[in-house]
Scaffold this motif. Structure first.
Motif, PDB file in Angstrom:
ATOM      1  N   GLY A   1      26.264  47.876 -44.249  1.00 49.84           N
ATOM      2  CA  GLY A   1      26.308  47.672 -42.796  1.00 49.84           C
ATOM      3  C   GLY A   1      26.454  46.215 -42.422  1.00 49.84           C
ATOM      4  N   MET A   2      25.696  45.321 -43.082  1.00 45.30           N
ATOM      5  CA  MET A   2      25.800  43.892 -42.789  1.00 45.30           C
ATOM      6  C   MET A   2      27.189  43.356 -43.138  1.00 45.30           C
ATOM      7  SD  MET A   2      23.001  42.947 -41.382  1.00 45.30           S
ATOM      8  CE  MET A   2      23.000  44.561 -40.626  1.00 45.30           C
ATOM      9  N   ALA A   3      27.736  43.852 -44.251  1.00 47.62           N
ATOM     10  CA  ALA A   3      29.086  43.426 -44.632  1.00 47.62           C
ATOM     11  C   ALA A   3      30.105  43.876 -43.592  1.00 47.62           C
ATOM     12  CB  ALA A   3      29.437  43.993 -46.005  1.00 47.62           C
ATOM     13  N   ALA A   4      29.911  45.078 -43.047  1.00 48.59           N
ATOM     14  CA  ALA A   4      30.830  45.582 -42.027  1.00 48.59           C
ATOM     15  C   ALA A   4      30.733  44.766 -40.746  1.00 48.59           C
ATOM     16  CB  ALA A   4      30.523  47.055 -41.739  1.00 48.59           C
ATOM     17  N   ILE A   5      29.521  44.355 -40.378  1.00 51.21           N
ATOM     18  CA  ILE A   5      29.339  43.518 -39.179  1.00 51.21           C
ATOM     19  C   ILE A   5      30.076  42.189 -39.347  1.00 51.21           C
ATOM     20  CG2 ILE A   5      27.653  42.197 -37.856  1.00 51.21           C
ATOM     21  CD1 ILE A   5      25.677  44.488 -38.352  1.00 51.21           C
ATOM     22  N   LEU A   6      29.905  41.552 -40.501  1.00 56.81           N
ATOM     23  CA  LEU A   6      30.586  40.273 -40.745  1.00 56.81           C
ATOM     24  C   LEU A   6      32.099  40.447 -40.747  1.00 56.81           C
ATOM     25  CD1 LEU A   6      28.267  38.804 -43.533  1.00 56.81           C
ATOM     26  CD2 LEU A   6      28.378  38.140 -41.122  1.00 56.81           C
ATOM     27  N   ASP A   7      32.553  41.573 -41.254  1.00 58.02           N
ATOM     28  CA  ASP A   7      33.992  41.849 -41.258  1.00 58.02           C
ATOM     29  C   ASP A   7      34.517  41.971 -39.839  1.00 58.02           C
ATOM     30  OD1 ASP A   7      36.470  42.364 -42.537  1.00 58.02           O
ATOM     31  OD2 ASP A   7      36.200  44.503 -42.186  1.00 58.02           O
ATOM     32  N   TRP A   8      33.798  42.708 -38.981  1.00 63.43           N
ATOM     33  CA  TRP A   8      34.223  42.834 -37.580  1.00 63.43           C
ATOM     34  C   TRP A   8      34.217  41.472 -36.883  1.00 63.43           C
ATOM     35  CZ3 TRP A   8      36.730  46.512 -35.211  1.00 63.43           C
ATOM     36  CH2 TRP A   8      36.625  47.839 -35.645  1.00 63.43           C
ATOM     37  N   LEU A   9      33.155  40.680 -37.130  1.00 62.10           N
ATOM     38  CA  LEU A   9      33.043  39.384 -36.459  1.00 62.10           C
ATOM     39  C   LEU A   9      34.146  38.420 -36.872  1.00 62.10           C
ATOM     40  CD1 LEU A   9      29.173  38.805 -36.552  1.00 62.10           C
ATOM     41  CD2 LEU A   9      30.585  39.466 -34.583  1.00 62.10           C
ATOM     42  N   SER A  10      34.710  38.606 -38.058  1.00 62.44           N
ATOM     43  CA  SER A  10      35.779  37.715 -38.500  1.00 62.44           C
ATOM     44  C   SER A  10      37.045  37.874 -37.660  1.00 62.44           C
ATOM     45  CB  SER A  10      36.102  37.973 -39.979  1.00 62.44           C
ATOM     46  OG  SER A  10      36.692  39.251 -40.157  1.00 62.44           O
ATOM     47  N   PHE A  11      37.141  38.953 -36.897  1.00 67.15           N
ATOM     48  CA  PHE A  11      38.301  39.170 -36.036  1.00 67.15           C
ATOM     49  C   PHE A  11      38.026  38.808 -34.577  1.00 67.15           C
ATOM     50  CE2 PHE A  11      38.873  42.039 -39.610  1.00 67.15           C
ATOM     51  CZ  PHE A  11      40.207  41.840 -39.938  1.00 67.15           C
ATOM     52  N   VAL A  12      36.837  38.302 -34.292  1.00 62.80           N
ATOM     53  CA  VAL A  12      36.435  38.048 -32.906  1.00 62.80           C
ATOM     54  C   VAL A  12      36.691  36.589 -32.544  1.00 62.80           C
ATOM     55  CG1 VAL A  12      34.485  38.065 -31.306  1.00 62.80           C
ATOM     56  CG2 VAL A  12      34.686  39.849 -33.044  1.00 62.80           C
ATOM     57  N   PRO A  13      37.287  36.316 -31.378  1.00 66.00           N
ATOM     58  CA  PRO A  13      37.461  34.921 -30.958  1.00 66.00           C
ATOM     59  C   PRO A  13      36.120  34.243 -30.699  1.00 66.00           C
ATOM     60  CG  PRO A  13      38.254  36.455 -29.271  1.00 66.00           C
ATOM     61  CD  PRO A  13      37.858  37.269 -30.440  1.00 66.00           C
TER      62      PRO A  13
ATOM     63  N   PRO B   1      34.702  61.509 -35.009  1.00 71.44           N
ATOM     64  CA  PRO B   1      35.858  62.179 -34.375  1.00 71.44           C
ATOM     65  C   PRO B   1      35.937  61.977 -32.865  1.00 71.44           C
ATOM     66  CG  PRO B   1      34.796  63.653 -35.937  1.00 71.44           C
ATOM     67  CD  PRO B   1      33.890  62.460 -35.794  1.00 71.44           C
ATOM     68  N   ASN B   2      34.774  61.854 -32.184  1.00 68.03           N
ATOM     69  CA  ASN B   2      34.849  61.685 -30.734  1.00 68.03           C
ATOM     70  C   ASN B   2      35.006  60.232 -30.289  1.00 68.03           C
ATOM     71  OD1 ASN B   2      32.304  60.486 -30.724  1.00 68.03           O
ATOM     72  ND2 ASN B   2      31.241  62.326 -30.040  1.00 68.03           N
ATOM     73  N   GLY B   3      35.108  59.318 -31.241  1.00 73.53           N
ATOM     74  CA  GLY B   3      35.453  57.933 -30.909  1.00 73.53           C
ATOM     75  C   GLY B   3      34.298  57.021 -30.588  1.00 73.53           C
ATOM     76  N   VAL B   4      33.057  57.502 -30.653  1.00 77.39           N
ATOM     77  CA  VAL B   4      31.911  56.642 -30.358  1.00 77.39           C
ATOM     78  C   VAL B   4      31.622  55.698 -31.527  1.00 77.39           C
ATOM     79  CG1 VAL B   4      29.431  56.617 -29.885  1.00 77.39           C
ATOM     80  CG2 VAL B   4      30.910  58.285 -28.751  1.00 77.39           C
ATOM     81  N   THR B   5      31.654  56.225 -32.738  1.00 82.19           N
ATOM     82  CA  THR B   5      31.417  55.414 -33.938  1.00 82.19           C
ATOM     83  C   THR B   5      32.752  54.976 -34.532  1.00 82.19           C
ATOM     84  OG1 THR B   5      29.309  56.458 -34.455  1.00 82.19           O
ATOM     85  CG2 THR B   5      30.499  55.461 -36.290  1.00 82.19           C
ATOM     86  N   HIS B   6      32.841  53.693 -34.869  1.00 83.14           N
ATOM     87  CA  HIS B   6      34.085  53.141 -35.389  1.00 83.14           C
ATOM     88  C   HIS B   6      34.061  52.932 -36.901  1.00 83.14           C
ATOM     89  CE1 HIS B   6      33.757  51.966 -31.128  1.00 83.14           C
ATOM     90  NE2 HIS B   6      35.036  52.204 -31.120  1.00 83.14           N
ATOM     91  N   GLN B   7      32.860  52.915 -37.491  1.00 83.64           N
ATOM     92  CA  GLN B   7      32.766  52.741 -38.939  1.00 83.64           C
ATOM     93  C   GLN B   7      31.442  53.332 -39.424  1.00 83.64           C
ATOM     94  OE1 GLN B   7      33.621  48.788 -40.284  1.00 83.64           O
ATOM     95  NE2 GLN B   7      33.147  49.214 -42.424  1.00 83.64           N
TER      96      GLN B   7
END
Length: 207
Positions: free
Chosen positions: A143-155, A129-135
């Motif tokens: 967790g590893m799947a979430a990291i790869l998902d985030w990285l897929s949007f990174v230039p 709720p306070n915006g520090v954690t995004h997922q």
């Protein structure tokens, strides 16, 4: 330090120079070295603090230069929790709080039992709720799947655009959104996906 206290210290604990005040010799501390102390076995406290400051500075600068992501897979305390806050994205396991200090220490400071767990200070129910954690994830695999998902949007670097799909030839960017909401209750998702009108024709939404 008075002379008796100074002589109790192990060599290389502090650097100090002697001054005389009111006829009494005292030692003014110039630097705390901390070698040969039980409390600093395995790492000198002052040097560790300096290293923490350097890491924090580098992480802060990296925020403006590249993509920074932290995965909180265990309890993150002190400088570790602070570094997470300095990054751009945080993925937190549900059982891994981020805290600057423990709840027991805070209870002692307050003089009463206000907190009963670390999660009350830095668990996902606080950090999302306070915006520090995004997922929030349940385990390391998620967790590893979430990291790869985030990285897929990174230039690929700071000078490049984020990865994107080429637009479909049959769906130009400047087309009209055909769906128009009625005065009756309607599904707001129709703005995005479109819908079928009463005469059977397809009304296109944003996508």
């Amino acid at each position: 330090l008075d002379k008796a206290d100074y002589e109790k210290l192990e060599p290389n604990t502090v650097e100090a120079h002697m001054v005389t005040e009111c006829g009494e010799d005292r030692y003014v501390i110039d630097a705390i070295v901390g070698e040969n102390q039980k409390s600093t076995k395995g790492g000198i406290g002052v040097e560790n603090l300096q290293g923490s400051g350097l890491i924090a500075g580098e992480t802060s600068r990296a925020y403006m230069e590249t993509f920074t992501l932290s995965y909180i897979t265990g309890r993150s305390v002190g400088i570790g929790a602070y570094l997470n806050r300095l990054g751009q994205r945080n993925i937190q396991m549900v059982s891994s709080p981020m805290i600057l200090t423990g709840y027991s220490a805070l209870n002692k400071l307050l003089g009463k039992n206000v907190y009963s767990s670390q999660d009350q200070l830095g668990g996902p129910q606080i950090m999302v709720p306070n915006g520090v954690t995004h997922q929030v994830v349940r385990d390391d695999r998620e967790g590893m799947a979430a990291i790869l998902d985030w990285l897929s949007f990174v230039p690929k670097d700071v000078r490049s655009l984020p990865p994107m799909h080429q637009p479909s030839v049959g769906d130009p960017w400047d087309r009209d959104v055909e769906y128009i909401p009625s005065k009756q209750p309607y599904d707001p998702r129709d703005f995005l996906r479109g819908c079928i009108s009463s005469d059977g024709s397809q009304l296109r939404g944003f996508f």
